[in-house]
Design a protein around this motif. Structure first.
Motif, PDB file in Angstrom:
ATOM      1  N   ARG A   1      53.352  28.336  36.002  1.00  7.72           N
ATOM      2  CA  ARG A   1      52.173  28.004  36.786  1.00  7.72           C
ATOM      3  C   ARG A   1      51.089  29.046  36.520  1.00  7.72           C
ATOM      4  NH1 ARG A   1      52.126  24.559  41.393  1.00  7.72           N
ATOM      5  NH2 ARG A   1      50.202  24.850  42.597  1.00  7.72           N
ATOM      6  N   VAL A   2      49.867  28.599  36.327  1.00 12.89           N
ATOM      7  CA  VAL A   2      48.770  29.521  36.040  1.00 12.89           C
ATOM      8  C   VAL A   2      47.745  29.461  37.168  1.00 12.89           C
ATOM      9  CG1 VAL A   2      46.975  30.187  34.400  1.00 12.89           C
ATOM     10  CG2 VAL A   2      49.068  29.080  33.572  1.00 12.89           C
ATOM     11  N   SER A   3      47.536  30.589  37.817  1.00 10.19           N
ATOM     12  CA  SER A   3      46.496  30.644  38.843  1.00 10.19           C
ATOM     13  C   SER A   3      45.459  31.699  38.476  1.00 10.19           C
ATOM     14  CB  SER A   3      47.101  30.919  40.221  1.00 10.19           C
ATOM     15  OG  SER A   3      47.753  32.157  40.238  1.00 10.19           O
ATOM     16  N   VAL A   4      44.263  31.522  39.013  1.00 11.32           N
ATOM     17  CA  VAL A   4      43.173  32.475  38.788  1.00 11.32           C
ATOM     18  C   VAL A   4      42.666  32.934  40.143  1.00 11.32           C
ATOM     19  CG1 VAL A   4      40.830  32.779  37.857  1.00 11.32           C
ATOM     20  CG2 VAL A   4      42.492  31.388  36.611  1.00 11.32           C
ATOM     21  N   ILE A   5      42.589  34.231  40.334  1.00 10.45           N
ATOM     22  CA  ILE A   5      42.061  34.774  41.587  1.00 10.45           C
ATOM     23  C   ILE A   5      40.663  35.316  41.301  1.00 10.45           C
ATOM     24  CG2 ILE A   5      42.402  36.588  43.309  1.00 10.45           C
ATOM     25  CD1 ILE A   5      45.382  36.120  43.063  1.00 10.45           C
ATOM     26  N   ALA A   6      39.682  34.841  42.076  1.00  7.17           N
ATOM     27  CA  ALA A   6      38.277  35.098  41.739  1.00  7.17           C
ATOM     28  C   ALA A   6      37.849  36.542  41.986  1.00  7.17           C
ATOM     29  CB  ALA A   6      37.376  34.150  42.518  1.00  7.17           C
ATOM     30  N   THR A   7      38.454  37.180  42.983  1.00  6.66           N
ATOM     31  CA  THR A   7      38.081  38.569  43.254  1.00  6.66           C
ATOM     32  C   THR A   7      39.340  39.346  43.628  1.00  6.66           C
ATOM     33  OG1 THR A   7      37.648  38.098  45.575  1.00  6.66           O
ATOM     34  CG2 THR A   7      35.775  37.970  44.076  1.00  6.66           C
ATOM     35  N   ALA A   8      39.439  40.548  43.074  1.00  8.89           N
ATOM     36  CA  ALA A   8      40.668  41.339  43.238  1.00  8.89           C
ATOM     37  C   ALA A   8      40.992  41.574  44.704  1.00  8.89           C
ATOM     38  CB  ALA A   8      40.527  42.664  42.494  1.00  8.89           C
ATOM     39  N   GLY A   9      39.952  41.656  45.555  1.00  7.69           N
ATOM     40  CA  GLY A   9      40.167  41.899  46.981  1.00  7.69           C
ATOM     41  C   GLY A   9      40.907  40.763  47.678  1.00  7.69           C
ATOM     42  N   ASN A  10      40.949  39.602  47.022  1.00 10.00           N
ATOM     43  CA  ASN A  10      41.576  38.424  47.633  1.00 10.00           C
ATOM     44  C   ASN A  10      43.061  38.281  47.327  1.00 10.00           C
ATOM     45  OD1 ASN A  10      39.447  37.459  49.051  1.00 10.00           O
ATOM     46  ND2 ASN A  10      38.811  35.951  47.528  1.00 10.00           N
ATOM     47  N   ILE A  11      43.636  39.257  46.654  1.00 12.83           N
ATOM     48  CA  ILE A  11      45.057  39.138  46.293  1.00 12.83           C
ATOM     49  C   ILE A  11      45.946  39.333  47.513  1.00 12.83           C
ATOM     50  CG2 ILE A  11      46.928  40.127  44.960  1.00 12.83           C
ATOM     51  CD1 ILE A  11      44.855  41.169  43.037  1.00 12.83           C
ATOM     52  N   ALA A  12      46.835  38.419  47.704  1.00 11.53           N
ATOM     53  CA  ALA A  12      47.890  38.652  48.686  1.00 11.53           C
ATOM     54  C   ALA A  12      49.077  39.223  47.922  1.00 11.53           C
ATOM     55  CB  ALA A  12      48.275  37.341  49.358  1.00 11.53           C
ATOM     56  N   GLY A  13      49.603  40.337  48.378  1.00  7.53           N
ATOM     57  CA  GLY A  13      50.656  41.056  47.648  1.00  7.53           C
ATOM     58  C   GLY A  13      51.784  40.143  47.198  1.00  7.53           C
ATOM     59  N   GLU A  14      52.237  39.259  48.067  1.00 12.20           N
ATOM     60  CA  GLU A  14      53.405  38.442  47.751  1.00 12.20           C
ATOM     61  C   GLU A  14      53.153  37.454  46.613  1.00 12.20           C
ATOM     62  OE1 GLU A  14      51.717  38.537  50.395  1.00 12.20           O
ATOM     63  OE2 GLU A  14      51.144  36.564  51.142  1.00 12.20           O
ATOM     64  N   ALA A  15      51.891  37.142  46.360  1.00 11.71           N
ATOM     65  CA  ALA A  15      51.577  36.171  45.314  1.00 11.71           C
ATOM     66  C   ALA A  15      51.897  36.707  43.922  1.00 11.71           C
ATOM     67  CB  ALA A  15      50.114  35.773  45.394  1.00 11.71           C
ATOM     68  N   LEU A  16      52.106  37.990  43.787  1.00 14.28           N
ATOM     69  CA  LEU A  16      52.258  38.589  42.462  1.00 14.28           C
ATOM     70  C   LEU A  16      53.715  38.842  42.073  1.00 14.28           C
ATOM     71  CD1 LEU A  16      49.427  41.249  42.742  1.00 14.28           C
ATOM     72  CD2 LEU A  16      49.276  38.904  41.913  1.00 14.28           C
ATOM     73  N   SER A  17      54.580  38.732  43.052  1.00 13.69           N
ATOM     74  CA  SER A  17      55.966  39.104  42.833  1.00 13.69           C
ATOM     75  C   SER A  17      56.615  38.288  41.708  1.00 13.69           C
ATOM     76  CB  SER A  17      56.741  38.914  44.147  1.00 13.69           C
ATOM     77  OG  SER A  17      58.066  39.297  43.980  1.00 13.69           O
ATOM     78  N   ASN A  18      57.208  38.967  40.745  1.00 14.58           N
ATOM     79  CA  ASN A  18      57.895  38.355  39.602  1.00 14.58           C
ATOM     80  C   ASN A  18      56.986  37.457  38.754  1.00 14.58           C
ATOM     81  OD1 ASN A  18      60.201  38.156  38.009  1.00 14.58           O
ATOM     82  ND2 ASN A  18      60.766  36.195  38.929  1.00 14.58           N
ATOM     83  N   LYS A  19      55.697  37.813  38.706  1.00 15.78           N
ATOM     84  CA  LYS A  19      54.763  37.058  37.874  1.00 15.78           C
ATOM     85  C   LYS A  19      54.123  37.978  36.843  1.00 15.78           C
ATOM     86  CE  LYS A  19      53.853  33.660  41.413  1.00 15.78           C
ATOM     87  NZ  LYS A  19      52.930  33.139  42.439  1.00 15.78           N
ATOM     88  N   SER A  20      53.608  37.378  35.785  1.00 19.36           N
ATOM     89  CA  SER A  20      52.791  38.139  34.844  1.00 19.36           C
ATOM     90  C   SER A  20      51.376  38.219  35.405  1.00 19.36           C
ATOM     91  CB  SER A  20      52.742  37.440  33.486  1.00 19.36           C
ATOM     92  OG  SER A  20      54.026  37.336  32.927  1.00 19.36           O
ATOM     93  N   VAL A  21      50.846  39.421  35.482  1.00 25.14           N
ATOM     94  CA  VAL A  21      49.516  39.611  36.077  1.00 25.14           C
ATOM     95  C   VAL A  21      48.577  40.245  35.052  1.00 25.14           C
ATOM     96  CG1 VAL A  21      48.232  40.675  37.969  1.00 25.14           C
ATOM     97  CG2 VAL A  21      50.603  39.966  38.330  1.00 25.14           C
ATOM     98  N   VAL A  22      47.380  39.674  34.958  1.00 27.89           N
ATOM     99  CA  VAL A  22      46.346  40.255  34.096  1.00 27.89           C
ATOM    100  C   VAL A  22      45.125  40.559  34.949  1.00 27.89           C
ATOM    101  CG1 VAL A  22      44.974  39.960  31.980  1.00 27.89           C
ATOM    102  CG2 VAL A  22      47.122  38.692  32.256  1.00 27.89           C
ATOM    103  N   MET A  23      44.508  41.707  34.713  1.00 26.34           N
ATOM    104  CA  MET A  23      43.274  42.061  35.423  1.00 26.34           C
ATOM    105  C   MET A  23      42.110  42.054  34.426  1.00 26.34           C
ATOM    106  SD  MET A  23      40.687  44.209  36.433  1.00 26.34           S
ATOM    107  CE  MET A  23      41.003  45.590  35.339  1.00 26.34           C
ATOM    108  N   PHE A  24      41.035  41.378  34.818  1.00 26.50           N
ATOM    109  CA  PHE A  24      39.833  41.306  33.977  1.00 26.50           C
ATOM    110  C   PHE A  24      38.651  41.959  34.686  1.00 26.50           C
ATOM    111  CE2 PHE A  24      42.439  37.599  33.095  1.00 26.50           C
ATOM    112  CZ  PHE A  24      42.436  37.492  31.716  1.00 26.50           C
ATOM    113  N   ASP A  25      38.118  43.003  34.091  1.00 26.80           N
ATOM    114  CA  ASP A  25      36.817  43.525  34.535  1.00 26.80           C
ATOM    115  C   ASP A  25      36.042  43.806  33.259  1.00 26.80           C
ATOM    116  OD1 ASP A  25      34.676  44.564  35.858  1.00 26.80           O
ATOM    117  OD2 ASP A  25      35.611  46.487  36.309  1.00 26.80           O
ATOM    118  N   ILE A  26      35.579  42.737  32.655  1.00 27.41           N
ATOM    119  CA  ILE A  26      35.145  42.836  31.246  1.00 27.41           C
ATOM    120  C   ILE A  26      33.836  43.598  31.086  1.00 27.41           C
ATOM    121  CG2 ILE A  26      36.350  40.631  30.846  1.00 27.41           C
ATOM    122  CD1 ILE A  26      33.509  39.570  29.981  1.00 27.41           C
ATOM    123  N   LEU A  27      33.048  43.693  32.146  1.00 30.09           N
ATOM    124  CA  LEU A  27      31.818  44.520  32.118  1.00 30.09           C
ATOM    125  C   LEU A  27      31.969  45.659  33.111  1.00 30.09           C
ATOM    126  CD1 LEU A  27      28.980  41.828  31.973  1.00 30.09           C
ATOM    127  CD2 LEU A  27      29.855  43.201  30.100  1.00 30.09           C
TER     128      LEU A  27
END
Lengths: 263, 263
Positions: B2-28
């Motif tokens: 399953r692929v999800s996109v979180i629009a702003t890092a502040g909106n992450i709920a900790g449990e949503a990341l467990s056992n998942k591949s996580v990428v952070m983008f701050d390209i500028l």
């Protein structure tokens, strides 16, 4: 005039709405149903968050003067006259009636979007052009509130917001697809960004919604089919609802929520 | 998967990341700077949220073994060696050094995205293909976290997430532009939605990011120019940074944050 898009109604900060034009989109299906009921001559639509409150309100009205409509989990509420399919809200059923509606997501989103202003336009694919015209006439900053699905970004609501922005740009003599034809070279880096001038500023979420609109505008049904909520409705056998809700500018009315009712 | 996109890092709920591949983008520009510093041979990058903590960490390291880099309000921090332009992080400056970096948004976003897993890939336009390959190899659910700008949706980070998804689809034998060529008629309503099967489910925000990728993939610089943050950097005279950060797949390394450092 600044245009912002809020991806989920739960993310609204009250202060962000003050003295702005606000539109709420829950196109599958509350927004589409409300617009259709009003276009078909119902007296008013009253959005109610809780099912019990909907029954309580109905008990205060004369028998035969109202319709109870809405859903939970996309299924008609037991004891209600209608579900949440816009196709049910025909003139013969709703004309001159008060429609009391309670849906999982949409009625809550309307209340959130009302904020301090108390006034919210109801937007859908059915009335994008008319909504854009109303917003341009008001000349205030604009907040397009997508209801979202279970607290998450929804493709179909954001698409509708983007199509309103696309129409809005016409009032500012901007070609929404302009960016595609420009030269992308070092020289261009010196130029003024296309979306931001004194007259109109599109925030990033508004630009993204506009890009969705470009992708899907010739076939909005595709946007609904690509959305998880659209797929769920499809599985429930509601293909006809998807088809109807995707009819771009099928209606011309712009419902307004104010003082607890939508007219 | 399953692929999800979180629009702003502040909106992450900790449990949503467990056992998942996580990428952070701050390209500028934090993501682009970190990838570039590592590609140019720095020993490690240590992201630090507060400027004072960055100085404190530097005092513990041997003179000449580290570089202090970062910005506040896009301007180099007083007393730091470098700002947040990836172009400053050349091999001659960073080779074999520890880079201590503190930026307004990005270093915070990395910590948020680390959640309970503690492991985060650093993504940018510079390494989209390599990030997609790494994600496909891991075969876990994927969360693409956009840093956002001042707590809001950012066009450029979402574009990068979309370009990773576009590359990811190749590993599932899917043509990302397939939707365009299909027939949009009633018959189609009966068909299986294109994005969702047992192998790969794209959430709505992932589909929207993919659509942005289709819009901009031939000219990613345009996406940066359409973004408010890109326009701000342009006004600060940082056109060369925009130009560099838009170089799709210019690098092949995939930086990983783990145990307080990025390698």
């Amino acid at each position: 005039m600044r245009v912002s898009v809020i991806a989920t109604a739960g993310n609204i900060a009250g202060e962000a709405l003050s003295n702005k034009s606000v539109v709420m989109f829950d196109i599958l299906r509350a927004s589409s149903t409300i617009s259709t009921a009003l276009a078909n001559g119902c007296k008013e639509v009253i959005p109610v968050i809780d099912v019990e409150d909907a029954f309580a309100l109905a008990r205060q009205l004369p028998e035969g003067s109202f319709i109870l409509g809405g859903e939970r989990g996309a299924i008609k509420v037991t004891g209600f006259h209608l579900g949440n399919s816009p196709l049910e809200y025909t003139a013969s059923v709703v004309k001159d009636k008060t429609v009391i509606i309670s849906t999982t997501n949409g009625t809550k989103a309307i209340r959130y979007a009302a904020g301090e202003n108390g006034r919210v336009f109801i937007g859908s694919l059915l009335n994008c052009s008319s909504v854009a015209k109303a917003l341009a006439d008001l000349s205030k900053d604009i907040v397009l509130v997508c209801a979202g699905t279970r607290g998450k970004f929804s493709l179909e609501d954001t698409l509708a917001a983007g199509l309103v922005i696309k129409d809005l740009l016409k009032f500012f003599n901007k070609n929404p697809w302009q960016a595609k034809t420009q030269e992308h070279n070092k020289f261009y880096l010196e130029e003024t960004p296309i979306f931001n001038n004194d007259a109109l500023i599109l925030e990033d979420a508004a630009v993204a919604a506009l890009r969705l609109a470009e992708y899907y505008w010739q076939s909005p049904i595709q946007g609904l089919l690509d959305s998880l909520h659209g797929q769920k409705l499809l599985q429930l056998g509601l293909a006809a609802d998807l088809d109807y809700c995707s009819k771009l500018n099928h209606l011309t009315n712009v419902p307004v929520f104010f003082n607890d009712k939508i007219l």
